[in-house]
Design an enzyme around this catalytic site. Sequence first.
Site, PDB file in Angstrom:
ATOM      1  N   THR A   1      16.330 -22.811 -20.745  1.00 34.79           N
ATOM      2  CA  THR A   1      16.527 -22.599 -22.181  1.00 34.79           C
ATOM      3  C   THR A   1      15.247 -22.121 -22.843  1.00 34.79           C
ATOM      4  OG1 THR A   1      18.268 -24.288 -22.257  1.00 34.79           O
ATOM      5  CG2 THR A   1      17.208 -23.713 -24.343  1.00 34.79           C
TER       6      THR A   1
ATOM      7  N   GLY B   1      19.892 -25.529 -18.061  1.00 36.00           N
ATOM      8  CA  GLY B   1      18.797 -26.445 -17.803  1.00 36.00           C
ATOM      9  C   GLY B   1      17.748 -26.382 -18.896  1.00 36.00           C
ATOM     10  N   CYS B   2      16.867 -27.373 -18.886  1.00 36.71           N
ATOM     11  CA  CYS B   2      15.852 -27.470 -19.942  1.00 36.71           C
ATOM     12  C   CYS B   2      14.831 -26.341 -19.849  1.00 36.71           C
ATOM     13  CB  CYS B   2      15.168 -28.835 -19.893  1.00 36.71           C
ATOM     14  SG  CYS B   2      14.559 -29.323 -18.267  1.00 36.71           S
ATOM     15  N   TYR B   3      14.262 -26.125 -18.668  1.00 37.17           N
ATOM     16  CA  TYR B   3      13.302 -25.032 -18.520  1.00 37.17           C
ATOM     17  C   TYR B   3      13.948 -23.672 -18.798  1.00 37.17           C
ATOM     18  CZ  TYR B   3       9.737 -28.049 -16.311  1.00 37.17           C
ATOM     19  OH  TYR B   3       8.789 -29.009 -16.044  1.00 37.17           O
TER      20      TYR B   3
ATOM     21  N   GLU C   1      10.440 -26.752 -27.113  1.00 32.60           N
ATOM     22  CA  GLU C   1      11.718 -27.409 -27.375  1.00 32.60           C
ATOM     23  C   GLU C   1      11.601 -28.866 -26.959  1.00 32.60           C
ATOM     24  OE1 GLU C   1      14.451 -25.421 -24.694  1.00 32.60           O
ATOM     25  OE2 GLU C   1      14.084 -26.929 -23.149  1.00 32.60           O
TER      26      GLU C   1
END
Length: 347
Positions: A158, A154-156, A317
Amino acid sequence: MKQVQVAVVGASGYTGQELLRILLNHRGVKLVCATSRQYAGQPLWEVFPRFRQVPGSGLKFTDSDVEAIAATGAEVAFLALPHGVAASYARGLVDRGVRVIDLSADFRLDSPDVYEEYYGNPHPDTALMQEAVYGLPEWRREEIARARIVASPGCYPTSILLPLIPLFRAGMLEPEDVVACSGSGVSGAGRKASIPLLFCECNESFHAYGVPKHRHLSEIEQELSHAAGETVVMSFTPHLIPVNTGICSTITAKVKKGADPESVGRLLEEAYAAAPFVRLLGRNQPADTKNVTRTNCVDIGWAYDPRTNRVILMSAEDNVVKGAGGQAVQSFNIMCGFDETEGLWVL
């Protein structure tokens, strides 16, 4: 350069669009299938005018089932589908010899019980769940290279895992005293029409959501516990910020007794010396989302507060690139034997 035949399943959302952008510019990719129920029959460039005249953008969206996707000759399929939906496609494709990179949450977790706790339904395919490799390339290159199915993070997670994993592996941090606050651009909520996501609702607004148990907490704690060799429990609070893309995370963690906080920089440098997309900013250098927009990079800075004996880690990011489509292509490169950076140095 060899070309791998690729399908993107669920290609009309923000993540799907980002995958298409990268894959259309990837020398080792022949895009053979892009699915969308809403846009079936329309060429890619018509739905996304930014792709007009780009080679390959004449491919038409299809409303294809698993059998039809496999029949296109796809060797690798990216699944940009909601959790719960992705699992049924994954099983059908893997059984037909298609390697899968899943960008949903369906295969990120080790435990079916934790999946049900956080996602509200029993896991639909626990056998494939156990086979899937958690696709954080900086830490799982060898496993990714061999995998039939990769669960892209997932984005968070990472943005939080990359700064913390080296320190937990070194035994530096207390496992029950970690706090992360993250802000994400509105694209993280997806492309669906929703009143809370309208411009006038989001603009000039900054607020927390998913408190106190955002779904991504499950995979963050799982992967940090693997790194630490003991159970890690943390507090995670995500926020919605009025930008299109980007995630900025600020993480604080208490240093264990006897550990040297001055070694943070060295541990990060040793961990990521060969990681092309991790950029270490140095001590007392905050990360800024504007410097990572449209890139597959994560910028990481750090500090130490002797008053509280806490390490402060700051990361940034692009949530739809390194936090989604770009990282998935990074895993694809590893799986298919390409240079890890192929198609991803777009600044």
